[in-house]
Scaffold this motif. Sequence first.
Motif, mmCIF file in Angstrom:
data_model
loop_
_atom_site.group_PDB
_atom_site.id
_atom_site.type_symbol
_atom_site.label_atom_id
_atom_site.label_comp_id
_atom_site.label_asym_id
_atom_site.label_seq_id
_atom_site.Cartn_x
_atom_site.Cartn_y
_atom_site.Cartn_z
ATOM 1 N N SER A 26 0.848 -1.193 0.000
ATOM 2 C CA SER A 26 0.000 0.000 0.000
ATOM 3 C C SER A 26 0.880 1.237 0.000
ATOM 4 O O SER A 26 2.014 1.202 0.489
ATOM 5 C CB SER A 26 -0.927 0.004 1.225
ATOM 6 O OG SER A 26 -0.219 -0.351 2.406
ATOM 7 N N THR A 27 0.370 2.327 -0.557
ATOM 8 C CA THR A 27 1.149 3.561 -0.670
ATOM 9 C C THR A 27 0.354 4.760 -0.158
ATOM 10 O O THR A 27 -0.872 4.822 -0.309
ATOM 11 C CB THR A 27 1.555 3.828 -2.132
ATOM 12 O OG1 THR A 27 0.374 4.054 -2.916
ATOM 13 C CG2 THR A 27 2.331 2.663 -2.716
ATOM 14 N N PHE A 32 5.028 4.091 2.545
ATOM 15 C CA PHE A 32 4.472 2.959 1.807
ATOM 16 C C PHE A 32 4.819 1.695 2.575
ATOM 17 O O PHE A 32 5.778 1.660 3.355
ATOM 18 C CB PHE A 32 4.949 2.912 0.349
ATOM 19 C CG PHE A 32 6.419 2.693 0.128
ATOM 20 C CD1 PHE A 32 6.949 1.418 0.055
ATOM 21 C CD2 PHE A 32 7.275 3.782 -0.047
ATOM 22 C CE1 PHE A 32 8.297 1.213 -0.173
ATOM 23 C CE2 PHE A 32 8.625 3.595 -0.272
ATOM 24 C CZ PHE A 32 9.140 2.307 -0.339
ATOM 25 N N ASN A 33 4.002 0.674 2.386
ATOM 26 C CA ASN A 33 4.157 -0.571 3.137
ATOM 27 C C ASN A 33 4.576 -1.714 2.223
ATOM 28 O O ASN A 33 4.118 -1.801 1.082
ATOM 29 C CB ASN A 33 2.858 -0.933 3.844
ATOM 30 C CG ASN A 33 2.486 0.075 4.907
ATOM 31 O OD1 ASN A 33 3.267 0.349 5.806
ATOM 32 N ND2 ASN A 33 1.306 0.654 4.798
ATOM 33 N N ASN A 41 4.879 -10.582 7.139
ATOM 34 C CA ASN A 41 4.723 -9.347 7.897
ATOM 35 C C ASN A 41 4.731 -8.118 6.994
ATOM 36 O O ASN A 41 5.260 -8.156 5.878
ATOM 37 C CB ASN A 41 5.846 -9.207 8.933
ATOM 38 C CG ASN A 41 5.675 -10.162 10.095
ATOM 39 O OD1 ASN A 41 4.573 -10.637 10.368
ATOM 40 N ND2 ASN A 41 6.755 -10.444 10.795
ATOM 41 N N LEU A 42 4.170 -7.023 7.512
ATOM 42 C CA LEU A 42 4.235 -5.746 6.823
ATOM 43 C C LEU A 42 5.376 -4.913 7.394
ATOM 44 O O LEU A 42 5.638 -4.928 8.599
ATOM 45 C CB LEU A 42 2.931 -4.966 6.994
ATOM 46 C CG LEU A 42 1.692 -5.410 6.215
ATOM 47 C CD1 LEU A 42 0.567 -4.402 6.425
ATOM 48 C CD2 LEU A 42 1.983 -5.565 4.737
ATOM 49 N N LYS A 67 8.443 9.613 -5.916
ATOM 50 C CA LYS A 67 9.042 8.298 -6.188
ATOM 51 C C LYS A 67 8.148 7.406 -7.044
ATOM 52 O O LYS A 67 8.605 6.418 -7.607
ATOM 53 C CB LYS A 67 9.385 7.586 -4.869
ATOM 54 C CG LYS A 67 10.260 8.404 -3.927
ATOM 55 C CD LYS A 67 11.521 8.899 -4.600
ATOM 56 C CE LYS A 67 12.289 9.867 -3.706
ATOM 57 N NZ LYS A 67 13.421 10.490 -4.429
ATOM 58 N N LYS A 68 6.864 7.759 -7.100
ATOM 59 C CA LYS A 68 5.895 7.026 -7.929
ATOM 60 C C LYS A 68 5.869 5.529 -7.631
ATOM 61 O O LYS A 68 5.766 4.684 -8.523
ATOM 62 C CB LYS A 68 6.174 7.279 -9.416
ATOM 63 C CG LYS A 68 6.032 8.755 -9.803
ATOM 64 C CD LYS A 68 6.272 8.986 -11.280
ATOM 65 C CE LYS A 68 6.099 10.464 -11.622
ATOM 66 N NZ LYS A 68 6.352 10.753 -13.054
ATOM 67 N N ILE A 69 5.991 5.219 -6.341
ATOM 68 C CA ILE A 69 5.895 3.827 -5.913
ATOM 69 C C ILE A 69 4.454 3.351 -6.100
ATOM 70 O O ILE A 69 3.502 4.070 -5.792
ATOM 71 C CB ILE A 69 6.294 3.687 -4.426
ATOM 72 C CG1 ILE A 69 7.696 4.281 -4.172
ATOM 73 C CG2 ILE A 69 6.236 2.238 -3.988
ATOM 74 C CD1 ILE A 69 8.803 3.617 -4.923
ATOM 75 N N ALA A 70 4.282 2.152 -6.609
ATOM 76 C CA ALA A 70 2.943 1.626 -6.881
ATOM 77 C C ALA A 70 2.735 0.284 -6.193
ATOM 78 O O ALA A 70 3.695 -0.467 -5.947
ATOM 79 C CB ALA A 70 2.742 1.474 -8.390
ATOM 80 N N VAL A 71 1.485 -0.013 -5.885
ATOM 81 C CA VAL A 71 1.127 -1.305 -5.307
ATOM 82 C C VAL A 71 1.592 -2.427 -6.236
ATOM 83 O O VAL A 71 1.482 -2.323 -7.463
ATOM 84 C CB VAL A 71 -0.394 -1.378 -5.078
ATOM 85 C CG1 VAL A 71 -0.817 -2.786 -4.675
ATOM 86 C CG2 VAL A 71 -0.822 -0.373 -4.020
#
Length: 249
Positions: A26-27, A32-33, A41-42, A67-71
């Motif tokens: 998730s972001t 973000f996780n 684990n998260l 950073k445009k991190i995506a799921v």
Amino acid sequence: MIIAISGDSDFIKDINNSKFTGFVHSTFNRTFNIKCFENGNLYTIACRKLDNGPNTLIINVDNMKSKKIAVNDPVRVVKNFLFIGDKLTISIDKVNIWESILPTYPNNMEILKRNLVKMKEHINIHGVGGGIQKNVIPQNSFEAEVSNMLQKRTLLLYNELLNDRISSALPHAVSLLGLGPGLTPSGDDFLTGLFSIFNIKNSPFYPYRSFCEGVLKKAKTLTNDISYMTLKKAAIGKVRESIISLLNS
């Protein structure tokens, strides 16, 4: 490449001692996780404006938007580098190790009582005290009912705990799981604070800290993944730096 400023000791250990792989779960704007394939684990990557926390790595950025991190972006570790797809590389080579350590319950009860009075006064000046506050202006009947349920169920839990009826308190604690608004629902936030108290050494509830594990066994299917991970760590006394600072005060 981004430098990791500080990191939870368990997170750093998991990176160093295992083949850490996973994916972005998730972001958000400031975090973000990551979900780890090896243990399920998260883990959280957070910007420098946030405090340390269990399974959390603080990195030297103001926010995560650029950073445009995506799921579902893949995550892997190579030596001292954490790779988030081809979008972000984090170096943990010079990271400061942080550990979640709760204070010990004070021997002098009079000092504790005075500090509690001061804390309540401070909270009333700067915010609203009193646990889970009732929603006085609910947007709809659903919000009103949830607010009433939170008040009733926390009161029932209080009464059982204050009368040393730990086993009777368990179903009331379970009834709070996943209840309320927010990414971590209000009921879960309440339980996180309660778990912290159970895990303070020498506190009146410390001998009964298995209560936390009893609640946690029911939590997996009653709340979301992020909140469950918070409760899982809190059940063994691992909480955010800000909570520890409050308890120390």
